[in-house]
Design a protein around this motif. Structure first.
Motif, mmCIF file in Angstrom:
data_model
loop_
_atom_site.group_PDB
_atom_site.id
_atom_site.type_symbol
_atom_site.label_atom_id
_atom_site.label_comp_id
_atom_site.label_asym_id
_atom_site.label_seq_id
_atom_site.Cartn_x
_atom_site.Cartn_y
_atom_site.Cartn_z
ATOM 1 N N ALA A 90 -21.807 -1.138 -3.258
ATOM 2 C CA ALA A 90 -21.885 -0.121 -4.293
ATOM 3 C C ALA A 90 -20.553 0.086 -4.987
ATOM 4 N N ALA A 91 -20.054 -0.989 -5.590
ATOM 5 C CA ALA A 91 -18.861 -0.776 -6.398
ATOM 6 C C ALA A 91 -19.320 -0.042 -7.648
ATOM 7 N N LYS A 92 -18.620 1.042 -7.988
ATOM 8 C CA LYS A 92 -19.050 1.852 -9.129
ATOM 9 C C LYS A 92 -18.801 1.104 -10.437
ATOM 10 N N PRO A 93 -19.602 1.420 -11.463
ATOM 11 C CA PRO A 93 -19.415 0.740 -12.754
ATOM 12 C C PRO A 93 -17.978 0.810 -13.256
ATOM 13 N N VAL A 94 -17.325 1.932 -13.051
ATOM 14 C CA VAL A 94 -15.939 2.084 -13.518
ATOM 15 C C VAL A 94 -15.032 1.054 -12.837
ATOM 16 N N GLU A 95 -15.225 0.911 -11.526
ATOM 17 C CA GLU A 95 -14.405 -0.048 -10.794
ATOM 18 C C GLU A 95 -14.690 -1.466 -11.293
ATOM 19 N N ARG A 96 -15.963 -1.750 -11.481
ATOM 20 C CA ARG A 96 -16.339 -3.087 -11.941
ATOM 21 C C ARG A 96 -15.697 -3.394 -13.298
ATOM 22 N N ARG A 97 -15.746 -2.390 -14.161
ATOM 23 C CA ARG A 97 -15.176 -2.595 -15.500
ATOM 24 C C ARG A 97 -13.681 -2.851 -15.432
ATOM 25 N N LEU A 98 -13.004 -2.042 -14.640
ATOM 26 C CA LEU A 98 -11.547 -2.192 -14.556
ATOM 27 C C LEU A 98 -11.173 -3.549 -13.937
ATOM 28 N N ILE A 99 -11.936 -3.948 -12.961
ATOM 29 C CA ILE A 99 -11.664 -5.256 -12.332
ATOM 30 C C ILE A 99 -11.809 -6.358 -13.374
ATOM 31 N N ARG A 100 -12.866 -6.250 -14.152
ATOM 32 C CA ARG A 100 -13.102 -7.246 -15.179
ATOM 33 C C ARG A 100 -11.962 -7.266 -16.200
ATOM 34 N N MET A 101 -11.483 -6.073 -16.568
ATOM 35 C CA MET A 101 -10.394 -6.013 -17.550
ATOM 36 C C MET A 101 -9.106 -6.592 -16.984
ATOM 37 N N LEU A 102 -8.844 -6.292 -15.725
ATOM 38 C CA LEU A 102 -7.632 -6.840 -15.104
ATOM 39 C C LEU A 102 -7.687 -8.365 -15.081
ATOM 40 N N ALA A 103 -8.899 -8.877 -14.971
ATOM 41 C CA ALA A 103 -9.050 -10.330 -14.906
ATOM 42 C C ALA A 103 -8.984 -10.967 -16.288
ATOM 43 N N GLU A 104 -9.461 -10.241 -17.308
ATOM 44 C CA GLU A 104 -9.653 -10.928 -18.577
ATOM 45 C C GLU A 104 -8.965 -10.374 -19.807
ATOM 46 N N ALA A 105 -8.616 -9.104 -19.774
ATOM 47 C CA ALA A 105 -8.081 -8.516 -21.000
ATOM 48 C C ALA A 105 -6.651 -8.987 -21.217
ATOM 49 N N GLN A 106 -6.513 -10.166 -21.821
ATOM 50 C CA GLN A 106 -5.189 -10.761 -22.001
ATOM 51 C C GLN A 106 -4.217 -9.791 -22.675
ATOM 52 N N GLY A 107 -4.746 -9.028 -23.630
ATOM 53 C CA GLY A 107 -3.888 -8.168 -24.428
ATOM 54 C C GLY A 107 -3.217 -7.048 -23.642
ATOM 55 N N PHE A 108 -3.906 -6.517 -22.642
ATOM 56 C CA PHE A 108 -3.342 -5.325 -21.996
ATOM 57 C C PHE A 108 -3.487 -5.281 -20.479
ATOM 58 N N ARG A 109 -3.788 -6.403 -19.863
ATOM 59 C CA ARG A 109 -4.002 -6.322 -18.423
ATOM 60 C C ARG A 109 -2.720 -5.961 -17.654
ATOM 61 N N GLN A 110 -1.576 -6.390 -18.195
ATOM 62 C CA GLN A 110 -0.322 -6.074 -17.525
ATOM 63 C C GLN A 110 -0.064 -4.558 -17.580
ATOM 64 N N GLU A 111 -0.291 -3.996 -18.779
ATOM 65 C CA GLU A 111 -0.110 -2.566 -19.006
ATOM 66 C C GLU A 111 -1.072 -1.760 -18.118
ATOM 67 N N LEU A 112 -2.287 -2.244 -18.077
ATOM 68 C CA LEU A 112 -3.319 -1.575 -17.282
ATOM 69 C C LEU A 112 -2.943 -1.603 -15.796
ATOM 70 N N ALA A 113 -2.442 -2.732 -15.355
ATOM 71 C CA ALA A 113 -2.042 -2.862 -13.956
ATOM 72 C C ALA A 113 -0.958 -1.841 -13.610
ATOM 73 N N LYS A 114 -0.026 -1.622 -14.562
ATOM 74 C CA LYS A 114 1.043 -0.650 -14.330
ATOM 75 C C LYS A 114 0.472 0.752 -14.128
ATOM 76 N N HIS A 115 -0.441 1.129 -15.000
ATOM 77 C CA HIS A 115 -1.090 2.437 -14.882
ATOM 78 C C HIS A 115 -1.729 2.608 -13.511
ATOM 79 N N LEU A 116 -2.473 1.593 -13.119
ATOM 80 C CA LEU A 116 -3.199 1.681 -11.857
ATOM 81 C C LEU A 116 -2.235 1.743 -10.670
ATOM 82 N N GLN A 117 -1.171 0.970 -10.782
ATOM 83 C CA GLN A 117 -0.209 0.871 -9.694
ATOM 84 C C GLN A 117 0.564 2.177 -9.527
ATOM 85 N N ASN A 118 1.077 2.730 -10.646
ATOM 86 C CA ASN A 118 1.918 3.918 -10.584
ATOM 87 C C ASN A 118 1.208 5.092 -9.949
#
Ligand SMILES: [Zn+2]
Length: 588
Positions: free
Chosen positions: A451-479
């Protein structure tokens, strides 16, 4: 794995996973991806998916997944370096020489390429004999008599082995030592005198190629009444008859396009059918099919029309092949050609006498194998109880092999009707036989259903594919440690690390550091239908995680307050509670 700048990496960039996998699995386009029946577990509905965009595959049934190399390693049961070589060869990329091969391996490889070279020379030799010698002229007249014109002879590389007994030997001897000559199967050694001589003498030769089109053996038909009528190369380091289907190298494309194969017995039949413009034909070149041949065929199609000779041997071969094809869940029809005049017709004779259109018409009408078998059973004497029992004994093994229970039951009814056998009696015989049979091997895929929630699934997908902002997104999640405590925490951790590096993501490398169930979940998420990700969406997902985090903290604070109302830090806890409640209220 494929390190940046390495040969493996270069090959991976040039290779198209869909094309490589497509050589083993029949793939259909479904949306952006391709799907097919998984080659790693038994299944009837496709759960095996390949993504041309991500250049990865994943099976929702058994959980296998990875890049083109993982696929080839699993498929060919080989190690990484070998997989790189296989993929490079399939894509026509020259492989640099390997230095670290074991001496034994190197020797074997060398021997194999020498043997292939020798076959190429033998082929040139045989073709010249057919074209330019008196004996060859006789052979050509024979071929013409069988309706084979010059173009066909050339196209199929048909040649002639002269009667002398050592012509090919003399031709090859200057270049190759005795051992190699014997190993090639082109030359035999006289047991008593130890003398060498040509294996093929006074015979028409047909080159037999591997799936990739290299000549690895010869089939040869006697020109006169010499026995045996057909003589093939023996098993050699480059040829095993159960691994090769004649004409496969030329049939591949048509098999895939037409999605069915015509299976004939000999090379003359395959040539006759192919010459008529029907390219999806292969010959077993032996009395019946072997398991590796079926596996080879199954990579291209699972529908087969068996068109063996109508003689008794052909019938027996048809029935043996049917058995094996059924076990492998092929859809099988049987094309039994009617006699031409008073002659029993093989595909070659039939097409020559009746033409291609008539052949195609019969092909279209070819009955499913069960009808063919019932017809065969009906030829037995059904007037007596014993006769019926014999007919039933003939049919039962085939019916048993139908993997699908409903189909099996339908056919039982049909057989009972056609043979006028009491149906309950037939069914009890079936059940009895089923009990005696070894139970089918079934892979029961462990269901994930996490039961991975839709939000988690979406974020995982973005971290994997969103070339434009995955690094930025990773920082947000990490901090903000936003993914801590989630069921998908480990997947996030791996993706965040990969994304922070700024390098393009290799799903298989991330998968490799995960436990099995996390790796599966990651691949599942990567194959979900999804829209193009945007930064706004990413931010709203982050907010959702923040909200969840606040709720969690609030619950923790509340627990601490209730656990020890007299604690000195109570004031701080209550303030924290107020603050969290404010935050949650604002978010609503
Ligand atoms: Zn699978």
């Amino acid at each position: 794995m494929a390190e940046a700048g390495s040969f493996a990496e270069k090959v991976k960039q040039q290779a198209d996973i869909v094309r490589v996998v497509g050589e083993y699995v029949r793939l259909k386009k479904t949306g952006k991806d391709f799907s097919g029946l998984c080659p790693f577990h038994q299944e009837k509905t496709p759960s095996f998916t390949v993504s041309p965009i991500k250049q990865i595959f994943y099976c929702f049934g058994c959980g296998k997944g990875g890049d083109v190399y993982n696929f080839v390693m699993d498929m060919e049961k080989c190690e990484f370096p070998e997989a790189v070589k296989v993929v490079a060869e399939k894509c026509g990329i020259a492989v640099p020489r390997q230095k670290e091969r074991s001496p034994g391996e190197r020797k074997e490889n060398q021997q194999r390429s020498v043997l292939v070279e020798m076959h190429r020379e033998a082929q040139t030799f045989f073709v010249k004999q057919l074209q330019g010698t008196a004996e060859g002229n006789l052979a050509r007249a024979y071929l013409e008599d069988r309706g084979l014109d010059k173009a066909t002879i050339e196209r199929f590389g048909i040649g002639y082995a002269p009667s002398g007994g050592d012509s090919l030997l003399r031709h090859l001897k200057p270049k190759y030592n005795d051992k190699l000559l014997v190993d090639s199967g082109l030359v035999s050694r006289d047991q008593s005198a130890g003398r060498l001589f040509d294996r093929f003498r006074r015979r028409i030769t047909f080159p037999i190629s591997s799936e990739s089109g290299k000549i690895v053996a010869f089939g040869a038909r006697a020109l006169g009444d010499d026995m045996p009528k057909y003589l093939n190369s023996p098993e050699t380091p480059i040829y095993s008859k159960s691994n090769v289907l004649y004409h496969m190298d030329r049939a591949k494309e048509a098999l895939r396009r037409q999605d069915f194969a015509i299976l004939v017995e000999g090379y003359m039949d395959a040539i006759a059918v192919s010459r008529a413009g029907i390219s999806n034909v292969v010959a077993s070149c032996g009395t019946s099919l072997a398991e590796p041949q079926i596996k080879l065929l199954g990579r291209f199609t699972r529908r087969v029309f068996v068109n063996y000779d109508p003689d008794t041997a052909g019938q027996a071969a048809t029935e043996r092949s049917l058995s094996l094809l059924l076990e492998h869940d092929f859809e099988v029809r049987v094309l039994a050609l009617p006699p031409v005049g008073d002659k029993k017709a093989d595909p070659d004779l039939f097409i020559r006498e009746r033409g291609k259109d008539e052949y195609l018409k019969l092909l279209k009408e070819a009955p499913p194998y069960v009808d063919y078998l019932i017809a065969r059973a009906r030829q037995m004497d059904l007037t007596t109880g014993e006769g019926k029992q014999r007919a039933l004994n003939f049919l039962l093994p085939y019916i048993q092999k139908i993997p699908n229970g409903i189909m099996r039951s339908e056919w039982a009814t049909r057989i009972a009707q056609q043979l006028r056998i009491d149906e309950p009696l037939l069914r009890s015989a079936l059940t009895k036989a089923a009990k005696e049979r070894r139970s089918e091997i079934k892979t029961r895929p462990e269901l994930i259903g996490r039961a991975a929630k839709p939000v988690e699934r979406r974020l995982i997908r973005m971290l994997a594919e969103a070339q434009g902002f995955r690094q930025e997104l990773a920082k947000h999640l990490q901090n903000a440690r936003l993914y801590h405590g989630l069921e998908t925490e480990k997947i996030f951790a791996a993706l965040v690390i990969a994304s922070l590096s700024g390098q393009p993501l290799q799903a298989t490398e991330v998968g490799a550091v995960l436990e099995e169930r996390d790796r599966r979940l990651l691949f599942e998420i990567l194959f979900e239908e999804a829209n193009e990700p945007t930064w706004e969406e990413a931010m709203s997902c982050i907010e959702a995680l923040q909200h969840r985090q606040a709720e969690q903290e609030l619950a923790d604070v509340q627990r601490s307050i209730e656990a020890n109302p007299a604690a000195p830090e109570m004031r701080g806890l209550l303030e924290k509670k107020q603050e969290l409640m404010r935050r949650l209220a604002a978010a609503r």
